[in-house]
Structures are given as C-alpha cells and as structure tokens.
Scaffold this active site. Structure first.
Site, mmCIF file in Angstrom:
data_model
loop_
_atom_site.group_PDB
_atom_site.id
_atom_site.type_symbol
_atom_site.label_atom_id
_atom_site.label_comp_id
_atom_site.label_asym_id
_atom_site.label_seq_id
_atom_site.Cartn_x
_atom_site.Cartn_y
_atom_site.Cartn_z
ATOM 1 C CB CYS A 76 8.686 -61.046 -76.215
ATOM 2 S SG CYS A 76 10.359 -61.318 -75.589
ATOM 3 C CG HIS A 85 4.877 -57.732 -73.172
ATOM 4 N ND1 HIS A 85 4.943 -58.981 -73.750
ATOM 5 C CD2 HIS A 85 6.165 -57.322 -73.039
ATOM 6 C CE1 HIS A 85 6.206 -59.305 -73.976
ATOM 7 N NE2 HIS A 85 6.967 -58.317 -73.535
ATOM 8 C CG HIS A 103 9.106 -62.611 -70.802
ATOM 9 N ND1 HIS A 103 8.578 -63.214 -71.925
ATOM 10 C CD2 HIS A 103 9.395 -61.331 -71.167
ATOM 11 C CE1 HIS A 103 8.569 -62.346 -72.926
ATOM 12 N NE2 HIS A 103 9.053 -61.196 -72.480
#
Length: 388
Positions: free
Chosen positions: A145, A276, A311
């Site tokens: 990620c 994030h 995400h």
C-alpha cells in the site's frame, strides 16, 4: 469517481462516496461486501493488447497523464524515460478467473494465458510496450500500500540524477477476491462505509484504480509551455519490519522526518496531510501518533481520501499524490466523508464531510503498508513564495 483529472477533481470537491456492493467476484458467504470499484465503462482498455485489469489501469492512466501534460507518446520513444508503477496485487485478479475456469471445468490454454499475466513486472512493461518506448527504465514496485509513493520517489531520483528526461510514475491495482478475503479475515473490512478518524470506524473498503503522474524538470516544463500542478520537494522511505501487519509509530514518524529533511522543510511549513487514513482502529491511532511525534500539538489538517475512494492498495498513495497536486493547484482541502464523531485517540482536523477553500503551499502525502513499508512524499505549490 470516473476517468480523468476532471472527474477526480469534481469528486473530491463534492465529497463523493464511491462505495457500492462488490461485483468483481462472487461474494456469497461474506456477511458484508462493500467496495469501491471503478464503474463499468470508465476503464479504457486498448484493444487487442491482452492486458489484465491492473495493467490496463496503468496504461490508461498513463495515456490520460500524457494527454493532460500535453505530451505525445511519439515524442518519448527515443528519449530516456523511467516507467515506475507501484502495486500490491499485480494481476492477482486473474487468479480469481483461473479458479473460476477450474470450477467450470474449462481449464486449458485460457488459464495458462492468465497465469502468465500474473507477473507484476507486466504492469510497467505494458506501459513501455504500449507507448513503444525504446530507452525506458522499467520498474514495478511491490511495496504493497506504500508502492505508489515509492514509484514517485524512484521517478524523482531518476529526474534529479539526470538519468531520464521524463518519468511516468504511479500505481495500479484491481479489486480481487484474495485481498478482500485477507482483510475480511483480519476483521478490517467495514460493513458499510469507511470512516477514518471516527469513533465508530470499522475498517477499510477495498478499492481499485490507477493514477500516473508525469515528472520532469521545471525547465523542461516551462520550455514546452506546460503548467505544472505541483513541485515534488522530496520523499522519505522506511521499512521498520516491526510486525507483519501492525503499524509502528516510530517507523512512521521516522519516515515523515526523513521526507521533511530531504525537502529542506520544517514541520510548520506543511499545510495539509493527505493521510494513509484507512479507517481501521490500529492505523488511524498509529498514524496520528506518528504525526504528533513530529508536529507536537500543532498538527496540520489531516484528511483521508480513502473515505471516498476506498483503499486502492498499490494505487492508493498515487491517487493521494494526484489529489494532493489538485489541492495545491485549486487551493482547496478535500473532505474526510462519513464523519460523525472524532475519536479522541486520533483527534485531528479531518475536514469532515465537506471540502473547503484553503491557502496551501505544501501537502504531505502518506502511503503506509504491512511489514512497516512506509512512504511519504512532499508536494508544493509551484509558485509558492511569489504572487500566484
């Protein structure tokens, strides 16, 4: 949110929630299965290329980026170009299809072709091949990620060192059963919407997509009459490897400090953090804790576009970078939507629910991943310090 810069900008400004029931795979047996899929028809896959969905995201985003930058692909063929694409899953979506073929008893050449496409390098190689680049450095970064920011950092170094004239950098991932199931079994998939920094947050929504940024020197951009969105001031990377999945305050704080030091900035110079911000219990508390380690009580506004986009794994921080550049160009703060009550354990000004105009000079973009792979990139308004 759709395809292209205008669609992203409009969605960020209005705080559009992209959550909808997952259709990418059979969700029978899951108690809930919300996600953020790219709408039907938004992804333009070049005909006859045999690309998987993730590689198609990378290629389509690159074509959009070149168009937006006013660059013809033909002009890049004989010049040194870096192509860096970050990803979490590569073409793991194809594994779902292979299983489907096996269940249907239709294995054979079809599954063999899909298996060959799973190699992650194909994402960046597909870009170079489609553009017919002759002098390309091609790299796919698999730092989960954090990978989109890693790719931007790689492109930044390639430009600064003079190794290349243009860097095509970003991330791409396609929604797949493997990753959804992994997060589901960890208990980190939200049942309805993503609520970063909220007291009632219940987890992430898996998403997908692609984002690519064109990097070049300011002199190059000005010579051809381009108007840059933002300047890349510097970046920080760290891999603390403290735990397979749990984030670490010290590791994230170290990454932020490294980025600030390399950019020659003080904490007070940062106006906005694109976090994030996954909406999980652990991430949000840890990320804000790391920000407090660096900023003390003077935290910049800290937002999460994952509340809108979900995400998108390896594309997440690349989408965050594009959003940061748009925020600087258009001088506004994107919202953190679905927000009701801020959790005191991760109290930040998250610009709840509605966007707002703001004077922004520097935006800090985060990408944090399992295994302690952390990445932070700092972007600045190109004409900061001068009259706009």
């Amino acid at each position: 949110m759709g395809r292209g810069v205008d669609a992203l900008l409009a969605g960020l400004r209005e705080g559009r929630d992209c959550a909808r029931p997952v259709t990418a795979f059979d969700t029978t047996g899951f108690a809930h299965a919300q996600g953020c899929e790219v709408p039907e028809g938004a992804l333009h896959t070049p005909a006859g290329t045999g690309l998987g969905r993730a590689a198609a995201f990378a290629v389509d985003a690159t074509l959009l980026a070149l168009q937006d930058a006013g660059l013809e692909a033909s002009a890049l063929r004989s010049v040194p170009v870096a192509v860096a694409v970050g990803t979490t899953d590569g073409e793991s979506r194809d594994l779902d299809d292979i299983v489907g073929l096996e269940v249907a008893g239709a294995t054979g050449d079809g599954s063999a072709v899909l298996a060959r496409r799973v190699q992650p390098l194909r994402l960046s190689a597909a870009v170079a091949r489609h553009l017919e680049l002759e002098r390309a450095e091609v790299l796919t970064l698999q730092t989960a990620c954090a990978a989109g920011n890693y790719a931007i950092g790689y492109g930044y170094d390639a430009i600064v060192s003079g190794d290349v004239e243009i860097a095509l950098t970003g991330g791409a991932d396609a929604l797949c059963r493997k990753t959804f199931t992994g997060f589901y079994r960890l208990g980190t998939i939200a049942p309805d919407v993503c609520r970063p920094f909220d007291a009632d947050r219940e987890g992430i929504l898996t998403g997908e997509g692609g984002a690519v940024l064109v990097l070049e020197t300011l002199a190059s951009a000005r010579a051809r009459g381009a108007r840059p969105y933002a300047e890349v001031l510097g970046y920080g990377l760290a891999c603390d490897a403290a735990h397979p999945v749990a984030p670490d305050v010290a590791g994230v704080a170290r990454t932020i400090r490294t980025a600030l030091d390399r950019a020659g900035l003080e904490p007070a110079d940062v106006d906005l953090v694109s976090a994030h911000g996954t909406g999980t219990r652990a991430n949000d508390v840890t990320e804000v804790g790391a920000l407090r380690e660096v900023y003390g009580d003077a935290l910049p506004r800290t937002v999460s576009i994952k509340s809108m986009l979900g995400h998108a794994m390896g594309a997440a921080s690349a989408l965050g970078a594009a959003s940061s550049a748009l925020a600087l160009r258009h001088q506004f703060v994107p919202p953190t939507i679905n927000h009701r009550t801020t959790d005191p354990a991760c109290a930040v000004d998250c610009q709840p629910n509605v966007s707002a105009p703001a004077a922004l000079d520097v935006v800090q973009n985060h990408g944090l991943a399992f295994g302690g792979n952390n990445s932070v990139v700092l972007f600045a308004r190109v004409d900061r310090g001068t009259a706009a």
